[in-house]
Design an enzyme around this catalytic site. Structure first.
Site, PDB file in Angstrom:
ATOM      1  CG  HIS A 193      37.711  41.359  40.260  1.00 32.33           C
ATOM      2  ND1 HIS A 193      38.293  42.543  40.596  1.00 32.33           N
ATOM      3  CD2 HIS A 193      36.367  41.563  40.323  1.00 32.33           C
ATOM      4  CE1 HIS A 193      37.362  43.427  40.893  1.00 32.33           C
ATOM      5  NE2 HIS A 193      36.177  42.868  40.731  1.00 32.33           N
ATOM      6  N   GLY A 194      41.213  39.519  38.648  1.00 30.98           N
ATOM      7  CA  GLY A 194      42.308  38.553  38.555  1.00 30.98           C
ATOM      8  C   GLY A 194      42.880  38.466  37.160  1.00 30.98           C
ATOM      9  CB  CYS A 195      41.915  39.775  34.106  1.00 32.28           C
ATOM     10  SG  CYS A 195      42.303  39.763  32.377  1.00 32.28           S
ATOM     11  CD  GLN A 196      49.951  40.197  33.921  1.00 33.11           C
ATOM     12  OE1 GLN A 196      50.414  40.780  32.956  1.00 33.11           O
ATOM     13  NE2 GLN A 196      50.481  39.128  34.422  1.00 33.11           N
ATOM     14  CB  SER A 197      44.825  42.556  29.888  1.00 35.97           C
ATOM     15  OG  SER A 197      44.110  41.339  29.855  1.00 35.97           O
TER      16      SER A 197
END
Ligand SMILES: Cc1ncc(COP(=O)(O)O)c(C=O)c1O
Ligand SMILES: Cc1ncc(COP(=O)(O)O)c(C=O)c1O
Lengths: 421, 142, 421, 142
Positions: free
Chosen positions: D54-58
């Site tokens: 989580h919290g990952c743009q990609s």
């Protein structure tokens, strides 16, 4: 400079007020009429130490960019500052960042309770309890909700003899209530309500509690998790922070019951033409470009307070000044003081009237001496009505005020009364 | 700078008195004096919504008419002495004049009296609104 | 210093960009990786000239107090500043102060249309029209309203060949509509929509028009009264002003149809326990302590823009840079540019993707060269979907950017593509 | 300062390579190289919600398990090469180690590699979340 504050008068509190005052540029102000500013309008808004002002300037000069979804350095720095502020401010209020939502003001925080929680959880016939002592920010949203949803709104009266909430009446009013909305400290009377008792009462009947701590937070360390309230609204500008920001503290199980209020970007996981999947927790409520400079300024304020102010010491110091003022003022012919600023737990506010000098006139006459006090109904008209007045003059003290200022104020007031009544 | 060529003798005298004041406190004291000397002549049943001066924190009312000779007459009542005093002085300035002149009235004597710092438009004292109301009423009486 | 901007390249526009840049302290910034900042994230938020930053500091240092109901000097000065700002800003937008409501942001302005106008005037079955090109701020409030009130929400599609709104489809969609919500300029494509035509279409069927001018206002002088839109939302931070403030412009007959939204102090004439009598006009909508520092900063920004920027000249200048960038970038192998930044009326935005270097990676690689661009869905997921992409990289230009920066950007991008694809 | 006494030889070697880079562009180039040399081994049907970082743009996914000898094994897949490269290096750092040790893993080599300026926690690259997820999975495999 000569020592200032009650300490110089043989009293017990030892706050280095000269030093503290030197942090606040505005306190050096000489007014156009030649008088040095004596700022006794702290309950309306507090002044800001230089570090707060500089933190915001520095943001704009060095690393301002739109926070979140950052791939570039500036946006990364802005995001870190915004989230660092959230972490710091929430800890200052004795809770975790998951339980704090940035809002535009204390007023907007209470509206968030009304729109984001009550609108989703209350229905026709449900009961909301507020009190006669409240600021309009803790009355009008409930009246509006009541019109829209058909909820029943009950007011706990005040005990006009003692200027306190009538806790027996409250005991009765909260029967069957879903939400109890109560002020932490009255902005008109400086009365510190027995919020711990209210929370216990309310929880014992299964009602949630929304505290209006706009006036509590500047004078008392809020320990939200310990306190056990479900919601708590706070304004930065009344506690050395900037305008344009406040917060709602929310207990996590109450947060789980909330639904979207202000909507747009940032608060979503995914938007399709058909529907929106919202973020969870506090992230569901902060839409649009964040109030970044404001959060950064508030962070600096909280750091400054932590470093420079022992809240209990400051309370005693402020109380010493305001109670002294109240006692002196009661001796001035024609002056009535409302409330009991002399009481140990009272908080820095002295509301008063003269029996022949009209309140607005008195405000101008005090201003002519350099004294900034508030005149009006203080956004608490039901309380005014209960007290049988239309407005009051209100002097409100914070830790950077001095006993010398209080003495000068009382002398000027006595002089006014002599010359103008 | 106020164009004191425009002022009547009475107003010039008032301005002079104010100019001799030492500070704002004395100026306000003098204003209170005018209020006391010229208490409200407005019967209490005319303190109604129609005659109200808006944007004033305290209550203020004004009623305008023409006298026998067609001269303008403003009568006011305010619960704040500062407003009452200003009303009294304004009445001295405009009463008896033709409404055409009152409609153009410029209360520049306020500055001459050293009160403009106190009576800024953004203060909710209603003085500017009172003057505006008087001028509007004068227009409608023209 | 060598002359900069297209003028030095034999072009037509003569903006003294060196001089303009000297007003913006942040543009001198050297990033931690040693590169000078090249700020191409203007569509997310613009930078601030020093006068704006100083105006706010000065407020806090000299005359900060709570505005309105003022009897003391500081409060009087604050009130004058707040109201002076309202007057100045509304005139800048070609309207009067009676038709401007301060809000916390452009997003909150659109929410005010939804809660303060639509909630009172629309009912089940009424039609609201928006478009596929909108920012989430102009979509999600309408979805929520649609859920709450049972209104029908229609989307005008985009013409994916030309990256414009499909005006024929709009003609159909607005039949029977009560409200048409359309973006002035797309934050993803830089397309300047034919808002005059939309307003005419909408008014011809009796629908009101809400313009999202968050991206329009920084690039084009808004003449609200001439334009004839019913509502127009604007964000200060995108046009040299501070964070935490925006406004809604409202035509006075639409204002008359609005009801209270956020409630509390200031917006009332009288509050009793039974009921509240609200203020009229814009004053009904600004509750709580005003965003004073923010309004003062925005005022300074508007003054600065008026003094230093000819908007038409700036548009041509920005267009020259962004169209040149788009043309160059289309020549870089693997780069796709979305939209038509080359079009005369396009506004400073170049959205692009590389076919093998993933967008987030590309964002980091550009940052490594000191170039701040945005990466993501830009809060416009329905548009992303219509274009068949998940995100884009976006470079957005404002008048303080230079052709040298654009050249360096294109060179760095070409270098990245060479080394990383 | 990273306590490089803790690093395996392989990681030390990687850190050394990064330290010889001239600037961030070279560092990122090297990271891309690691990503290319260690492409995702995660079958596409395991790119699911459960394994998501989580919290990952990609998009980024990671699956953890124990090998035959009880050694920890992380396998990751990311659509961004930077994340994929970091995953590869993290896998080199932790794979084969006892889960107890992985649960305490300190990715201090990131600083040694000169990437901490790029990979700040507030950037939505998800690297910190990936490490957190790996450590949590290691705890539950203990
Ligand atoms: C087209 C458009 N509308 C609305 C907004 C929202 O503005 P704000 O974030 O200031 O509320 C933005 C900002 O990103 C935008 O680009
Ligand atoms: C008790 C109380 N509640 C709420 C408020 C509203 O705070 P704000 O104006 O910052 O929204 C105030 C401020 O006057 C207050 O005194």
């Amino acid at each position: 400079m000569s020592p200032t504050g009650p300490s110089a008068r043989g009293a017990t509190v030892t706050l280095d007020v000269e030093e503290i005052r030197s942090h606040f540029p505005i306190l050096q102000r000489i007014l156009p009429n030649g008088k040095p500013l004596v700022y006794f309008d702290n309950a309306a808004t507090s002044q800001k130490p230089l570090v707060v002002i500089d933190a915001m300037s520095d943001f704009y000069k060095q690393y301002h960019a739109n926070a979140h979804r950052a791939n570039h350095t500036l946006a990364d720095e802005s995001t870190a500052a915004l989230e660092g502020a959230r972490d710091r401010i929430s800890r200052f209020f004795g809770t975790s960042e998951n339980q704090m939502i940035y809002t535009g003001s204390a007023t907007e925080a209470m509206n968030l309770v009304a729109y984001g929680w009550a609108r989703y959880n209350l229905e026709e016939g449900d009961v909301v309890v507020t009190t006669e002592m409240e600021h309009h920010a803790n009355i009008v949203p409930w009246q509006e909700l009541s019109k829209e949803k058909g909820i029943e709104l009950r007011y706990v009266p005040i005990d006009v003899e003692n200027f306190t909430l009538d806790y027996n009446a409250m005991e009765v009013a909260i029967q069957g209530a879903s939400l109890v909305c109560v002020g932490h400290v009255s902005n008109v009377l400086g009365v510190r309500n027995e919020i711990e008792r209210v929370i216990e009462m309310a929880h014992s009947v299964g009602a949630r509690v929304a505290l209006d701590s706009a006036q509590g937070a500047p004078h008392e360390r809020i320990r939200f998790d310990e306190l056990g309230a479900d919601f708590c609204s706070i304004a930065a500008h009344k506690m050395a922070g900037p305008t344009g920001i406040g917060c709602l503290l929310v207990k996590s199980d109450a947060l789980d019951e909330m639904g979207p209020f202000l909507t747009g970007g940032s608060i979503v996981k995914r938007v399709s033409k058909e529907d929106t999947l919202f973020q969870d927790g506090y992230a569901m409520f902060e839409t649009g470009t964040p109030r970044m400079a404001e959060a950064i300024g508030w962070h600096a304020a909280v750091d400054w307070l932590e470093e420079n102010i022992d809240f209990e010491e400051a309370h005693d110091y402020v109380h010493e000044i305001s109670s002294w003022m109240a006692i002196q003022m009661r001796n001035i012919p024609g002056i009535t003081v409302f409330g009991n600023p002399e009481k140990e737990e009272a908080i820095g506010v002295v509301s008063f009237l003269h029996d022949t000098i009209q309140a607005q006139d008195l405000g101008y006459l005090l201003d002519a001496g350099g004294f900034a006090v508030r005149t009006g109904h203080h956004c608490a008209q039901p309380l005014m009505e209960a007290m049988g007045v239309g407005s009051t003059n209100r002097a409100s003290v914070w830790f950077y005020n001095t006993m010398e200022e209080a003495e000068a104020f009382v002398a000027h007031l006595a002089n006014i009364v002599e010359r103008f009544s | 700078m106020p164009d004191d060529g425009e002022w009547s003798e009475e107003i010039t005298e008032i301005v002079d008195r104010f100019q001799s004041c030492f500070d704002d406190m004395e100026r306000l004291e003098l204003l209170f004096e005018y209020a006391e000397k010229h208490p409200s002549t407005l019967p209490i049943d005319l303190w109604n919504d129609e005659n109200m001066v808006h944007g004033c924190q305290s209550r203020a009312h004004v009623v305008c008419s023409l006298n026998g000779e067609g001269g303008f007459m403003a009568e006011g009542g305010a619960d704040a002495q500062i407003v009452q005093g200003l009303m009294a002085i304004t009445a001295i300035a405009v009463n008896g004049q033709p409404p055409e002149k009152v409609a153009e009235h410029d209360p520049s004597y306020i500055e001459g009296m050293g009160l403009s710092r106190i009576l800024t438009p953004s203060r909710a004292n209603g003085f500017m609104n009172m003057v505006r109301k008087v001028k509007q009423e004068a227009s409608s009486l023209m």
